[in-house]
Design a protein around this motif. Sequence first.
Motif, short mmCIF file in Angstrom:
data_model
loop_
_atom_site.label_atom_id
_atom_site.label_comp_id
_atom_site.label_asym_id
_atom_site.label_seq_id
_atom_site.Cartn_x
_atom_site.Cartn_y
_atom_site.Cartn_z
N THR A 1 0.86 -1.18 0.00
CA THR A 1 0.00 0.00 0.00
C THR A 1 0.89 1.23 0.00
OG1 THR A 1 -1.76 -1.15 1.20
CG2 THR A 1 -1.81 1.26 1.23
N GLU B 1 0.79 5.48 0.12
CA GLU B 1 0.05 6.72 0.31
C GLU B 1 0.71 7.84 -0.48
OE1 GLU B 1 -0.59 7.84 4.34
OE2 GLU B 1 -2.16 6.34 4.66
N ASP C 1 -7.84 6.97 -5.91
CA ASP C 1 -7.74 6.29 -4.63
C ASP C 1 -8.21 4.84 -4.78
OD1 ASP C 1 -7.37 6.40 -1.69
OD2 ASP C 1 -9.52 6.00 -1.66
N GLY C 2 -7.39 3.91 -4.32
CA GLY C 2 -7.72 2.49 -4.41
C GLY C 2 -7.24 1.83 -5.68
N GLU D 1 -1.26 -0.84 -4.17
CA GLU D 1 -2.55 -0.16 -4.02
C GLU D 1 -2.30 1.27 -3.55
OE1 GLU D 1 -6.84 -0.49 -1.67
OE2 GLU D 1 -5.33 -2.07 -1.47
N ARG E 1 -3.27 4.86 -2.08
CA ARG E 1 -4.20 5.55 -1.20
C ARG E 1 -3.90 7.05 -1.29
NH1 ARG E 1 -8.55 2.63 -0.42
NH2 ARG E 1 -8.10 0.55 0.41
#
Length: 305
Positions: free
Chosen positions: A138, A140, A172-173, A197, A199
């Motif tokens: 993930t 950001e 996002d996602g 992924e 974010r």
Amino acid sequence: MADDPYATLGVSRNASDEDIRRAFRKLAKEYHPDISKGNEERFRKVSSAYEILGDADKRRAFDRGEIDARGEPRHPGFRQYARNGARAGAGAGAGAAGFEEFGFGDIFSDIFGGMGRGGAAGGPRSNFSAKGQDVRYTLEVDFLEAAAGATKRVTLPSGGMLDLNVPAGVTDGQVLRLKGKGQRGVGAAEGGDALIEVRVRPHPLFKREDDDILIDVPITIDEAVLGAKVEVPTISGRVQLSIPKGTSSGRVFRLKGKGVKAAGRSEPGDQLVTVRIVLPDNIDDTLAYFFSEWRQKNHYDPGRK
């Protein structure tokens, strides 16, 4: 004369069962013919040594001198160990049944992630290979980085670093796929992929709707009545917006081409500016008197239009 199985596995004579198992796992992975070509003989010796030391009864018999390093009895009358037609000590060419009999099945399942077990060339799976597993991360990113694109450095669990190009307009996602950046494959198979992924952190001013950017901009009562030019932030910098005379609160202005230009789109989106009339914190006597006089002379009610 067969090699000393303790020396072959590189363990001491008082090594624990776990030490022996760990040593065999390491050497089997290093010398397995499907991974390291040309080491069939070395793999045969490692397998033969583990056939003896990996079996508690055989290990005790070897330590007492009752069997030799090949598992053969040293003394007449000593019981033979059942082979069922297959010996793991026969080397890399042993059949799959032999591996299972002497406990090699679980070992190879652990080494290769349960994907299969292989023998040497000519064995039941001499060309064993399997694609590496995908890994998931993930990442950001800031709102403006997602809109304009950015290069981000990702730290992998292994400690390695990876520079990732985040494309302009990522949402996002959204999952970005990096081919071959996952776990290594077995044999000649390709590595797995890294799935990132994204974010997107919220922005204090901007919101996104598809490729359009939404923003509320405060204006004063005199700007709304008399008209004005106000400075408006966009994702690419500040611009001047002309507010016409008599602008109501909630009116929406469109700034063409000031939205997000997503990858694969020919045109960027727009920025939609909603103006909000904000009264001063302190209504002084002058302002209050002006509107009192104005109200007496003008019976304006927007609800009855």
